[in-house]
Design a protein around this motif. Structure first.
Motif, PDB file in Angstrom:
ATOM      1  N   SER A 123      24.654 -26.714   8.878  1.00  0.00           N
ATOM      2  CA  SER A 123      24.191 -27.811   9.707  1.00  0.00           C
ATOM      3  C   SER A 123      23.674 -28.923   8.799  1.00  0.00           C
ATOM      4  O   SER A 123      23.408 -28.713   7.617  1.00  0.00           O
ATOM      5  CB  SER A 123      23.078 -27.345  10.641  1.00  0.00           C
ATOM      6  N   PHE A 124      23.529 -30.115   9.356  1.00  0.00           N
ATOM      7  CA  PHE A 124      23.068 -31.266   8.574  1.00  0.00           C
ATOM      8  C   PHE A 124      21.733 -30.963   7.890  1.00  0.00           C
ATOM      9  O   PHE A 124      21.578 -31.189   6.688  1.00  0.00           O
ATOM     10  CB  PHE A 124      22.930 -32.476   9.499  1.00  0.00           C
ATOM     11  N   ALA A 125      20.773 -30.442   8.643  1.00  0.00           N
ATOM     12  CA  ALA A 125      19.446 -30.175   8.088  1.00  0.00           C
ATOM     13  C   ALA A 125      19.488 -29.058   7.057  1.00  0.00           C
ATOM     14  O   ALA A 125      18.817 -29.131   6.011  1.00  0.00           O
ATOM     15  CB  ALA A 125      18.463 -29.841   9.208  1.00  0.00           C
ATOM     16  N   GLU A 126      20.258 -28.022   7.324  1.00  0.00           N
ATOM     17  CA  GLU A 126      20.370 -26.912   6.362  1.00  0.00           C
ATOM     18  C   GLU A 126      21.022 -27.378   5.066  1.00  0.00           C
ATOM     19  O   GLU A 126      20.607 -26.988   3.967  1.00  0.00           O
ATOM     20  CB  GLU A 126      21.180 -25.769   6.979  1.00  0.00           C
ATOM     21  N   GLU A 127      22.057 -28.190   5.194  1.00  0.00           N
ATOM     22  CA  GLU A 127      22.737 -28.727   4.013  1.00  0.00           C
ATOM     23  C   GLU A 127      21.783 -29.586   3.184  1.00  0.00           C
ATOM     24  O   GLU A 127      21.726 -29.466   1.950  1.00  0.00           O
ATOM     25  CB  GLU A 127      23.945 -29.551   4.444  1.00  0.00           C
ATOM     26  N   ALA A 128      21.024 -30.454   3.859  1.00  0.00           N
ATOM     27  CA  ALA A 128      20.073 -31.306   3.149  1.00  0.00           C
ATOM     28  C   ALA A 128      19.051 -30.466   2.390  1.00  0.00           C
ATOM     29  O   ALA A 128      18.723 -30.756   1.232  1.00  0.00           O
ATOM     30  CB  ALA A 128      19.366 -32.237   4.130  1.00  0.00           C
ATOM     31  N   TYR A 129      18.572 -29.424   3.013  1.00  0.00           N
ATOM     32  CA  TYR A 129      17.586 -28.563   2.356  1.00  0.00           C
ATOM     33  C   TYR A 129      18.208 -27.822   1.177  1.00  0.00           C
ATOM     34  O   TYR A 129      17.593 -27.714   0.097  1.00  0.00           O
ATOM     35  CB  TYR A 129      17.014 -27.563   3.356  1.00  0.00           C
ATOM     36  N   ALA A 130      19.423 -27.330   1.347  1.00  0.00           N
ATOM     37  CA  ALA A 130      20.080 -26.568   0.273  1.00  0.00           C
ATOM     38  C   ALA A 130      20.368 -27.435  -0.941  1.00  0.00           C
ATOM     39  O   ALA A 130      20.247 -26.984  -2.083  1.00  0.00           O
ATOM     40  CB  ALA A 130      21.373 -25.946   0.799  1.00  0.00           C
ATOM     41  N   LEU A 138      15.228 -34.183  12.905  1.00  0.00           N
ATOM     42  CA  LEU A 138      16.266 -34.874  13.659  1.00  0.00           C
ATOM     43  C   LEU A 138      15.731 -35.160  15.058  1.00  0.00           C
ATOM     44  O   LEU A 138      15.663 -34.271  15.902  1.00  0.00           O
ATOM     45  CB  LEU A 138      17.542 -34.028  13.725  1.00  0.00           C
ATOM     46  N   LYS A 139      15.355 -36.401  15.288  1.00  0.00           N
ATOM     47  CA  LYS A 139      14.822 -36.799  16.583  1.00  0.00           C
ATOM     48  C   LYS A 139      15.948 -37.250  17.502  1.00  0.00           C
ATOM     49  O   LYS A 139      16.978 -37.760  17.035  1.00  0.00           O
ATOM     50  CB  LYS A 139      13.831 -37.949  16.410  1.00  0.00           C
ATOM     51  N   PRO A 140      15.783 -37.116  18.815  1.00  0.00           N
ATOM     52  CA  PRO A 140      16.788 -37.686  19.726  1.00  0.00           C
ATOM     53  C   PRO A 140      16.817 -39.197  19.580  1.00  0.00           C
ATOM     54  O   PRO A 140      15.786 -39.822  19.297  1.00  0.00           O
ATOM     55  CB  PRO A 140      16.287 -37.254  21.105  1.00  0.00           C
ATOM     56  N   LEU A 141      17.972 -39.793  19.765  1.00  0.00           N
ATOM     57  CA  LEU A 141      18.094 -41.237  19.595  1.00  0.00           C
ATOM     58  C   LEU A 141      17.178 -42.000  20.544  1.00  0.00           C
ATOM     59  O   LEU A 141      16.729 -43.107  20.228  1.00  0.00           O
ATOM     60  CB  LEU A 141      19.542 -41.676  19.791  1.00  0.00           C
ATOM     61  N   THR A 343      20.341 -38.374  12.896  1.00  0.00           N
ATOM     62  CA  THR A 343      20.820 -37.784  14.142  1.00  0.00           C
ATOM     63  C   THR A 343      22.273 -38.162  14.400  1.00  0.00           C
ATOM     64  O   THR A 343      23.091 -37.314  14.800  1.00  0.00           O
ATOM     65  CB  THR A 343      19.938 -38.243  15.312  1.00  0.00           C
ATOM     66  N   ILE A 344      22.601 -39.416  14.141  1.00  0.00           N
ATOM     67  CA  ILE A 344      23.979 -39.872  14.324  1.00  0.00           C
ATOM     68  C   ILE A 344      24.910 -39.118  13.370  1.00  0.00           C
ATOM     69  O   ILE A 344      26.001 -38.672  13.765  1.00  0.00           O
ATOM     70  CB  ILE A 344      24.066 -41.389  14.093  1.00  0.00           C
ATOM     71  N   ALA A 345      24.491 -38.965  12.135  1.00  0.00           N
ATOM     72  CA  ALA A 345      25.307 -38.247  11.146  1.00  0.00           C
ATOM     73  C   ALA A 345      25.467 -36.779  11.522  1.00  0.00           C
ATOM     74  O   ALA A 345      26.559 -36.206  11.393  1.00  0.00           O
ATOM     75  CB  ALA A 345      24.672 -38.374   9.763  1.00  0.00           C
TER      76      ALA A 345
END
Length: 426
Positions: A123-130, A138-141, A343-345
């Motif tokens: 996921s985007f957040a997991e990738e960023a952390y790794a 990641l907030k809702p738009l 969030t968009i990404a």
């Protein structure tokens, strides 16, 4: 933690006391050498992964001649982690203990990137952390809609808000035939403000080039020996304040200064070879991009950017009467929208939202033209979670630097001359 960084500051330029010899004969120096080889070989498997290298040319030649396959490189990263964990730094100076932590974090990021090259998706957040050591929120738009409402009240007119903001900014576009003069003046001022506070290598220098057909707006290619090539993409019009942003971010006190100080502090003064290579997808980039963005505000605090733009850059660009103060008020609000991009990404990279809708979202929440939004989506598609390093990186660096004391330039120099990791900044 503050005692650790005070010790790091005091140790800059001094010889650090190493740990007791390991019975196996292994050492941080030996691991660092093999780490450089690993990073260079990954660079052969993924073009662009090695952002800079200024170590021995024969090491790069060896990597190019016989790079390991990705599974073997993954095993190599695991072996480096095992060796690092086996090395004791008990009794060593804080800088040596930090060196081990730095290598562990960067080997871990290299392993994650290799798994991605091999097909693993996170996921985007997991990738960023790794890769970068920080997990973004990641907030809702819809959380950013109140900011859009404030901007809507600031920029009068009819039609879509992004189109109105884009039309407002047209008055600050640098004519093509004046771009060189404006960029030269902006970079020169960024440098002048930096060297008042940070002593740079006597031979530091850069070349400037204008390019096209790139996913980014500016790039610093550090070439070693305190030298950089700064490239500015002219696919889209460049605004006068953006000239300062690029001058600070890519040059002073941004990427050029960061790399020059790391080279001087670690490679030349200490012989720590791991700093002769810069893997793009690593914790190093969180510090690099965050400090480069914070460096804009550090060099031009308060009203100083508006004054410089009004008194120097606008006349150089042949522009008159542009409402600088109103633009600055707009920019303050636009900055608060920056993390909407995450969030968009996330939605785009996961396949939940398609290309055209993602461009429309970027145009709406980044308040830019569809053409610029398409260019930004190209950047997201290329660099993925790397985008967290700009906004989140900037805010994190600012909080850390300004917590070090009233001399923010001193805090910045400490950061730029260190192996401080993102986890240390949080």
């Amino acid at each position: 933690m503050s005692r650790l960084f005070l010790a790091l500051l005091l140790l800059v330029g001094a010889c650090a006391t190493g740990p007791a010899p390991d019975p196996s004969g292994d050492s941080l120096d030996a691991v660092a050498r093999d780490y450089v080889a690993l990073i260079l070989e990954i660079g052969e498997r993924e073009p662009g992964y090695v952002d800079a290298y200024y170590g021995p040319p024969e090491w790069a030649e060896a990597a190019k001649a016989n790079p390991r396959e990705v599974p073997a490189l993954i095993q190599g990263a695991a072996s480096l982690t095992e060796r690092l964990n086996a090395l004791s730094t008990r009794g060593a100076d804080p800088a040596v203990r930090q060196r081990k932590a730095y290598l562990l974090a960067h080997v871990s990021a290299a392993s994650a990137r290799l798994r991605m090259i091999g097909g693993e998706r996170m996921s985007f957040a997991e990738e960023a952390y790794a890769l970068f050591g920080v997990r973004p929120e990641l907030k809702p738009l819809s959380a950013y809609d109140p900011i859009l409402a404030q901007i809507d009240a600031l920029v009068p007119g009819d039609g879509a808000l992004s189109a109105r903001v884009d039309a407002f900014r047209i008055g600050f576009v640098i004519p093509t035939d004046r771009l060189q003069a404006v960029m030269d003046a902006a970079i020169a001022e960024c440098r002048a403000r930096t060297v008042r506070h940070i002593a740079l290598p006597a031979n530091e220098r850069f070349t400037l080039a204008f390019v096209t057909d790139k996913p980014w707006s500016g790039y610093n290619y550090y070439q070693g020996d305190a030298s950089s090539r700064i490239e500015i993409n002219t696919d889209q019009p460049i605004f006068t304040d953006r000239a300062v942003d690029l001058g600070c971010h890519e040059g002073y006190p941004g990427h050029h200064v960061y790399n020059a100080l790391l080279e001087r502090t670690f490679v030349r003064e200490r012989g720590w070879v791991e700093m002769s290579v810069y893997p793009l997808y690593s914790p190093m980039s969180f510090v690099a991009e965050g400090s480069a963005n914070y460096g804009i505000d550090l060099a031009f605090p308060g009203e100083e950017l508006a004054r410089f733009e009004r008194e120097v850059l606008l006349p150089l660009a042949g522009l008159t009467g542009a409402p600088v103060q109103a633009k600055d008020e707009l920019n303050v609000l636009v900055r608060q929208l920056a993390r909407a991009e995450y969030t968009i990404a996330d939605d785009f990279l996961s396949g939940r939202v398609g290309r055209e809708e993602s461009i429309a979202r970027l145009s709406k929440y980044m308040l830019t033209s569809p053409e610029r939004a398409a260019q930004r989506l190209r950047f997201i598609e290329t660099y993925r979670s790397y985008i967290i390093n700009y906004g989140l990186g900037r805010d994190t660096v600012q909080n850390w630097v300004e917590a070090q004391g009233p001399d923010h330039w001193q805090g910045m120099e400490t950061l730029l001359s260190s192996q401080i990791l993102p986890v240390d900044l949080l």
